[in-house]
Structures are given as structure tokens and as C-alpha cells.
Design a protein around this motif. Structure first.
Motif, mmCIF file in Angstrom:
data_model
loop_
_atom_site.group_PDB
_atom_site.id
_atom_site.type_symbol
_atom_site.label_atom_id
_atom_site.label_comp_id
_atom_site.label_asym_id
_atom_site.label_seq_id
_atom_site.Cartn_x
_atom_site.Cartn_y
_atom_site.Cartn_z
ATOM 1 N N TYR A 6 7.256 11.616 -4.525
ATOM 2 C CA TYR A 6 6.023 10.845 -4.391
ATOM 3 C C TYR A 6 6.303 9.512 -3.706
ATOM 4 C CZ TYR A 6 6.990 7.897 -8.601
ATOM 5 O OH TYR A 6 7.497 7.010 -9.516
ATOM 6 N N MET A 41 0.223 5.769 -8.202
ATOM 7 C CA MET A 41 -0.184 5.600 -9.603
ATOM 8 C C MET A 41 -0.199 6.900 -10.421
ATOM 9 S SD MET A 41 -3.057 2.679 -8.998
ATOM 10 C CE MET A 41 -3.837 3.495 -7.619
ATOM 11 N N ILE A 64 0.848 -1.195 0.000
ATOM 12 C CA ILE A 64 0.000 0.000 0.000
ATOM 13 C C ILE A 64 0.884 1.245 0.000
ATOM 14 C CG2 ILE A 64 -0.172 0.278 2.507
ATOM 15 C CD1 ILE A 64 -3.104 0.670 0.102
ATOM 16 N N CYS A 65 0.352 2.356 -0.516
ATOM 17 C CA CYS A 65 1.181 3.557 -0.566
ATOM 18 C C CYS A 65 1.433 4.105 0.843
ATOM 19 C CB CYS A 65 0.560 4.598 -1.487
ATOM 20 S SG CYS A 65 -1.227 4.682 -1.479
ATOM 21 N N GLN A 92 5.437 11.167 -13.924
ATOM 22 C CA GLN A 92 6.876 10.923 -14.080
ATOM 23 C C GLN A 92 7.228 10.558 -15.525
ATOM 24 O OE1 GLN A 92 8.247 7.531 -11.933
ATOM 25 N NE2 GLN A 92 10.395 7.886 -12.388
ATOM 26 N N ILE A 144 11.586 9.237 -4.961
ATOM 27 C CA ILE A 144 10.500 8.343 -4.569
ATOM 28 C C ILE A 144 10.772 7.868 -3.154
ATOM 29 C CG2 ILE A 144 9.311 6.205 -5.140
ATOM 30 C CD1 ILE A 144 10.405 6.675 -8.042
ATOM 31 N N PHE A 197 6.408 5.566 -3.208
ATOM 32 C CA PHE A 197 6.603 4.390 -4.037
ATOM 33 C C PHE A 197 5.251 3.802 -4.458
ATOM 34 C CE2 PHE A 197 7.941 -0.234 -4.185
ATOM 35 C CZ PHE A 197 8.653 -0.099 -5.363
ATOM 36 N N THR A 198 5.113 3.449 -5.688
ATOM 37 C CA THR A 198 3.910 2.872 -6.329
ATOM 38 C C THR A 198 2.737 3.844 -6.521
ATOM 39 O OG1 THR A 198 2.667 1.985 -4.420
ATOM 40 C CG2 THR A 198 4.395 0.571 -5.342
ATOM 41 N N ILE A 204 3.243 8.239 -11.178
ATOM 42 C CA ILE A 204 4.012 7.459 -12.146
ATOM 43 C C ILE A 204 3.684 7.945 -13.556
ATOM 44 C CG2 ILE A 204 4.303 5.142 -13.151
ATOM 45 C CD1 ILE A 204 4.088 4.011 -10.330
ATOM 46 N N VAL A 205 2.410 8.252 -13.781
ATOM 47 C CA VAL A 205 2.033 8.818 -15.079
ATOM 48 C C VAL A 205 2.745 10.157 -15.272
ATOM 49 C CG1 VAL A 205 0.140 9.665 -16.499
ATOM 50 C CG2 VAL A 205 -0.200 7.638 -15.075
#
Ligand code: SF4
Ligand code: SF4
Lengths: 333, 369
Positions: free
Chosen positions: B303, B308, B48-49, B314, B332, B305-306, B311-312
Motif C-alpha cells: 500500500y 488510511m 498526499i498518497c 495492517q 509500503i 505510505f499514509t 493502516i487499519v
């Protein structure tokens, strides 16, 4: 005009619809090759490290199609049902592709967003169609045609014909006989049905002589009834289907085990899988196995865990006379 | 009823004012620490984030001080935050804690439901007192965020290193001890005045960095490993793409009316990312463009890790970096992030920006401008 459809993400749920649609409009539709090592490697190389496996695979498929087509089909899938989404990465997919891969052909990146309502359905369809023709009547009939194909496809899956790599298997993976060892295979369709991406999990289970039950084989309406009883609306479409399946299984218990296949770093699964696993463990004694994949996962390890899991189930069946009393309750249509 | 809530930077001051003005008993979770994170990590799903993990740590530390009710905000997708409450409830339940959750989902046009939640929380059904308390909380929040702004400006310029942080830290210690709106505001004003009057060193060459990324990571100093203090000490003035006060205005006052103060930012993001995708990816990209246009020296994205949406973002930011010729660093964070490694990366980045700045300066001199 050649339109390329990449074999990733929404592919396994929707491609017959789009393929038939564009073919009826007179375009040539080219599918990328089924996932293989090269596609995965290319995808991983051309995506930010942090992306999940399915997104990397999709990027590999775009590269596979890049030089073969005039347009690449990368719709912006915001939402396919009212009040639901899929994943933020689906929402931003056209951008991820555009800024990660060089020389991408023009994209068909029409927005699909039925979060507020389905009223805009036909406008959306026209928008998709207009890449080929402005003739609305033609688009109407192409869509009607496509819908038929799509329904047949869904029906075949419901009957247990797994669309491995998108191609429907000849026979059902589930023969529904009482007493057959049956595993529910759960996870996002684009991981499960991707033979290479999933480390051939379906073939492996079949080789182990296991019947496979998939969420897509269960009646969506019934699953919805289950998920509707959740305290908070599950607003991810895949998540909702999976939660519904888990709730159904936990209640009916006519299954020998659950295998959940997830991708490392999947944001949706970090919640959905967790809630499902908790529920399975607290409300049933159905064995549960989680397999998490990324591009570095070793196949040997997966095989060992899979075999150990099936051995354990065999042992239970033998010692507890735990025959799966399967009923046709909500399967099929 | 003893109410607690998860930390998110300065937000605790506003929640404190709101609840104290409404006469609700509250427990402010202890400042986030490694203990908080350890507790959270131990009891949360690994994948989980990070915000959820820290939240869990906050709850447990507050429960130890007698909290029995948790108030949190939420959303209805597309990101994970919208389902935090459910998972958190499950986690606490399996730890043997049965707490009341009060969900303050953004009104989204439905002020009725929102007020019902607030009434459940407040000791009063009188909408007038609730609105008054909300207004006070909002003001307090803007006040504390102004302290931040003052500190962003002073840190890289202060003559005596550390003088800003001393005032800053002392504010956050003292504000827990005072009660009610008036007292908080007095402290805010006093701190702002003191920070503003810190003596500056006119010789210092200040580099400017725009901090962008996931809102919680940007706003909660513990989670970003005190990046603003670190950058300040390296002579960097920062601006953040997201502030909790602006977030509140957006969600509480503007969005229900289908308004937004971020339209300009969305416009800036548009050539790269044209739609909302969840989280704050659009703001991340939009502010990156805005900072670049305003002549900032560099961009840092942070941000968990993981995450969502980030990541876009990035995937997109290297293109902004190229198009606007502005260096970009992506950090991250998760529970395993080592401080030493992070420091090295930040220092190297700031060095790079300094050298570029000098180079540009020399080029200008040479070409006679
Ligand atoms: S749902 Fe999970 S696996 Fe699918 S794209 Fe999103 S993060 Fe990746
Ligand atoms: S925006 Fe990022 S950190 Fe926030 S809920 Fe979504 S994934 Fe988690």
C-alpha cells in the motif's frame, strides 16, 4: 458498572454527552488521564508505526483505562452528518484497538452512522444505553439530560472557553476587542485541545498575548453555507468545518494570522490543509503557518517557528497599521 | 477535444476501447516511469498518497501530447480518492493548465448523471451506442486481466526464464498501436494463446502468495515496482485480491443494483473487520483469510505510505497471520522507496516460505502421511 472514556479523537467534541448519558443511567464513568508522555509512549508502542499521532494517543488512553473499567467506550464513528464521514481510521477504530492492544475490556463499539439519514438516531442511542439498562424510558431521559449538558458544553466553547484536555477554561481565549492580535487556530479538535499532544500550543499562544479564534467558535450553519459553495461536497466533517472557516476568514480577513496544526501522515489534512493553504494564499494575504506534529517532533523547533511567526505578525501590525478590525459577525451563537 | 486519463494497470486498454468505439480522440499517457513520478512529486503536496502524484505525472505527460480533457472516476468518501479530482484541478491550475475534467463518479443508483457525464464525453447521445461501447470495453478489460492471470501462472513455471514477460511486455507495446475493439481483442487472444503455450519446467517448486492491499498499488505495476514480475522470477505464483475488471463490474453493474460479488469476501473478513471503512481494507482482510484457508504459502500486503484504510488493515493482519499460521509481509511504497531494499525483503520472504514449505513436507514424510 464502570465505563471508561478515552481522552482522544471524538472526545473533545462529544464526551460531555456520553459522560452525562451513562451517569444518568447509573454507570460510573471514568475518563483516562490527560495525555502525558507515558500515555503517548505507550500508544506509540502499541500501534502500527504508520498510524497518525492522534490514533497513537488514543491507543495510549485505552491502555491507561484498561485495568480500571468494565467497558471501554470506542464507538464506531462512521458518520455524524448526512453525506459526511470523519476518517477511515475512525470507521475502523474498534478493530485497530482490538487487534493492537492486549486484554482490552469489552468495548462499547456501537455504530454511529448517519451518512444516509438521522432516522436511526434513537435506535443508536438505545443500543448505547442497553449496555447499562434495557429500560427505554430511562434511556430516553438520560439522553435528554445528556443533550442538555452537551449543548452547554458546545455553547461554552462557542464563547471561547477552550476545552483544554476536555476541561473548559474559565475565561474566553478571545476577548473580541478591536485591535487585539488574533490568530485563528485550525486543525482537528483532538489535536488542538490535547495540551500535551499539541505541544501546548494554546498555552504558548496565550503566553505570547494572542487572542485565539477556533473553528468551534464560529456558527456552524454559517460555516456550512460557505462550504456548500464548494464545487464538490466536502465529505469529511472536520474537513468541512475547517474549509468553511478558511473560506470565512479569507473573505472577512479580520484576523492577523492562521496557524494550522496537523498530524504527520494525516490523510484528511493532506487534502484539506493543502486546499486551505492554497486558498488563503491566493485569496488573502493573511499569514499562514503550518505545524505538523508526530511523536518525534522536537518542541524547540515548534517554539522557534511559533515565535518567529508572531514576531512577523507584530512587525506587520506595526508597519502596516494593520489593525485587526474584528467584528462579532458570525462568532458565538 | 483530446481526452486523457490517469493510468491504473490494465485500465488503459478498456478506456482506449471505450473511447475509440465512441469516436473520441484520446491520448494514452506514456507508461508510468520515473519521469512521471518525478513530475508528480514535484507538483503535488508531499503528504498526499502516491496515486495522486502519479496521476499528476500522467496528466502532464499527456498534456505535452496535446490532451485538453481529463476523464477520471471518483467517489463520495470516506477516502481521499473522492477528493482527488478537486485537488488535481487546483494543482494543474496553479501550473497554468486549464483543463476540462469529466467526472465519472460511480452511478450509485443515479445512472442519469452517469450517462450525462458519458454523453459529455462521447460523440453521441445514443444510449444504445454508449452501452455497446461500455460492454466492449468491459470485455476487453476482462481479456487483458486474463492475460495477467495466464502470466501469474506461467512466470514461476516457464522453462526459459523471461519468456512470459517478453510476450507480456510486447502486448502492452502493441496494444497502443492498434485501434478499436476488434483489433485489441485479436491481440489479447493471440497473447493469451502464446503465453499459455509457453513450455513449462515440471521440476520447479512453485510457492503461492496472495497479494493484498490498496487497489492502485496492487494493480499498477510501476507503483508496486513490478512485484508480480519479481515474484514470478522467484518462482512464486500469485493471486491478487483486486482486479480492475472486477472493480469495474462491482461499481458499474452491481453496486447500483445494491449487489456485490464480494459478499463472500466480506463474510471472510467479518470476524476481523465487520464493516466498510473506505478504500479496500475489508477486501484486504477478507482475501487474506480466503488465501490462508485455500492453503497459500504467504501473504504480501502492499500500500502507499499514509494510506488510511490499509493502516487499519495492517493493524489487523498480524492476527490473521497468527490465527491461520501464514506468514505475512507488509510493503509500503512511496516515491522514496528504493528498489534494492524492496528486492531484498521480497527475496528473504520467499526464502522463508520455501523453507517452511520444505519443513512441512518433511514433517509429513516423517509422520508417514
Ligand atoms: S483525520 Fe487525520 S489525524 Fe484524524 S485519525 Fe484520520 S488520519 Fe489521523
Ligand atoms: S485508499 Fe489509500 S491510496 Fe487510496 S485514496 Fe485512500 S488513502 Fe489514498
Amino acid at each position: 458498572m464502570k465505563i471508561g472514556i478515552p481522552r482522544g479523537l471524538w472526545f473533545y467534541d462529544y464526551y460531555p454527552l456520553w459522560k452525562a448519558f451513562y451517569e444518568a443511567l447509573g454507570a460510573e464513568v471514568i475518563l483516562s488521564s490527560p495525555t502525558n508522555k507515558h500515555i503517548l509512549d505507550q500508544g506509540a508502542k502499541n500501534t502500527v508505526d504508520e498510524a497518525c499521532l492522534p490514533v497513537k494517543i488514543l491507543h495510549g488512553h485505552i491502555i491507561d483505562l484498561r485495568d480500571k473499567v468494565d467497558y471501554i467506550f470506542v464507538p464506531r464513528m462512521m458518520s455524524v452528518y448526512k453525506g459526511e464521514y470523519i476518517c477511515p481510521k475512525f470507521c475502523g477504530l474498534p478493530e485497530m484497538v482490538k487487534y493492537s492492544i492486549k486484554n482490552v475490556p469489552p468495548m462499547i463499539d456501537t455504530v454511529i452512522n448517519f451518512n444516509k439519514s438521522r432516522k436511526s438516531l434513537m435506535t443508536t442511542i438505545y443500543e448505547f444505553g442497553e449496555y447499562v439498562t434495557k429500560d427505554r424510558k430511562k434511556i430516553d431521559s438520560a439522553y435528554a439530560e445528556a443533550l442538555k449538558k452537551y449543548k452547554q458544553y458546545k455553547q461554552s466553547i462557542a464563547e471561547g472557553r477552550i476545552p483544554l484536555n476536555g476541561e473548559l477554561m474559565k475565561e474566553s481565549c478571545f476577548n473580541g476587542k478591536r485591535g487585539r492580535k488574533t490568530i485563528a487556530l485550525m486543525g482537528h479538535s483532538y489535536l488542538i485541545y490535547d495540551n500535551f499532544g499539541s505541544m501546548e500550543i494554546i498555552n504558548k499562544l496565550k503566553a505570547l498575548n494572542v487572542d485565539i479564534l477556533l473553528p468551534e467558535m464560529l456558527d456552524n450553519g454559517r460555516l456550512r453555507d460557505y462550504s456548500d459553495t464548494l464545487e464538490k461536497r466536502m465529505f469529511w466533517s472536520y474537513g468541512r468545518r475547517l474549509m468553511g472557516t478558511a473560506m470565512y476568514l479569507a473573505e472577512n480577513k479580520d484576523i492577523d494570522g492562521v496557524i494550522y496544526v496537523s498530524s504527520f501522515g494525516c490523510g484528511i489534512d493532506s487534502i484539506v490543509e493543502e486546499l486551505i493553504e492554497r486558498r488563503m494564499r491566493s485569496e488573502s494575504d493573511i499569514p499562514f503557518l503550518l505545524i505538523t506534529l508526530d511523536e518525534h517532533t522536537g518542541e524547540a523547533g515548534v517554539n522557534t517557528r511559533l515565535e518567529a511567526f508572531i514576531d512577523m505578525i507584530d512587525w506587520r501590525r506595526k508597519n502596516e497599521g494593520n489593525l485587526s478590525p474584528y467584528g462579532k459577525s458570525i462568532c458565538g451563537n | 477535444m483530446k481526452v486523457t486519463f490517469p493510468h491504473m494497470g490494465n485500465q488503459y486498454v478498456a478506456t482506449k476501447v471505450l473511447l475509440e468505439e465512441l469516436g473520441v480522440d484520446i491520448v494514452i499517457p506514456p507508461q508510468c516511469s520515473n519521469d512521471t513520478l518525478d513530475i508528480g512529486t514535484k507538483h503535488s503536496p508531499e503528504s498526499i498518497c502516491l496515486p495522486l502524484k502519479v496521476n499528476i505525472g500522467n496528466y502532464i505527460e499527456s498534456i505535452r501530447q496535446g490532451a485538453d480533457t481529463i476523464v477520471i472516476t471518483g467517489s463520495c468518501g470516506p477516502c481521499r480518492f473522492g477528493y482527488y479530482s478537486i485537488l488535481q484541478k487546483e494543482i494543474l491550475k496553479s501550473m497554468g493548465h486549464q483543463l476540462d475534467f469529466i467526472l465519472l463518479d460511480p452511478p450509485q443508483g443515479d445512472y442519469d448523471k452517469f450517462f450525462k457525464s458519458v454523453t459529455k464525453l462521447a460523440n453521441t447521445k445514443n444510449p444504445y451506442s454508449i452501452i455497446k461501447a461500455l460492454a466492449k470495453a468491459t470485455k476487453a478489460l476482462y481479456g487483458v486481466d486474463e492475460i495477467d492471470d495466464a502470466a501469474f501462472y506461467k512466470r514461476p513455471r516457464e522453462r526459459v526464464m523471461g519468456s512470459t514477460d517478453q510476450l507480456y511486455d510486447s502486448f502492452h507495446k502493441e496494444v497502443r498501436k492498434v485501434k478499436g475493439y476488434r483489433a485489441v481483442m485479436d491481440l489479447v487472444k493471440e497473447t493469451k494463446r502464446k503465453i499459455n503455450s509457453i513450455e513449462e519446467d515440471p521440476e520447479r517448486d512453485v510457492v503461492k502468495i496472495g497479494l493484498i492491499g490498496e487497489i492502485y498499488t496492487i494493480i499498477e505495476p510501476f507503483v508496486n515496482l513490478d512485484i508480480e514480475k519479481k515474484l514470478g522470477a522467484l518462482g512464486v505464483e500469485i493471486n491478487k485480491s483486486l482486479k480492475i475488471s472486477r472493480w469495474l463490474t462491482e461499481h458499474l453493474y452491481l453496486q447500483p443494483l445494491k449487489l456485490s460479488s464480494e459478499k463472500e469476501i466480506w463474510q471472510a473478513a467479518k470476524p476481523y473487520l465487520g464493516s466498510m471503512i473506505g478504500g479496500h481494507a475489508r477486501e484486504t482482510v477478507g482475501y487474506a483469510v480466503k488465501y490462508a484457508k485455500e492453503g497459500y504459502d504467504g501473504l504480501i500486503q502492499v500500500y502507499p505510505f499514509t494510506c488510511m484504510p490499509e493502516i487499519v488493515a495492517q493493524s489487523i493482519l498480524p492476527s490473521v497471520e497468527k490465527d491461520y499460521n501464514i506468514p505475512y509481509l507488509c510493503l509500503i511504497v512511496d516515491e522514496m522507496t528504493g528498489e534494492a531494499g524492496l528486492n531484498t525483503r521480497i527475496e528473504a520472504f520467499v526464502d522463508l516460505l520455501r523453507r517452511r514449505k520444505e519443513l512441512k513436507h518433511n514433517e509429513k514424510l516423517l509422520s508417514g502421511y
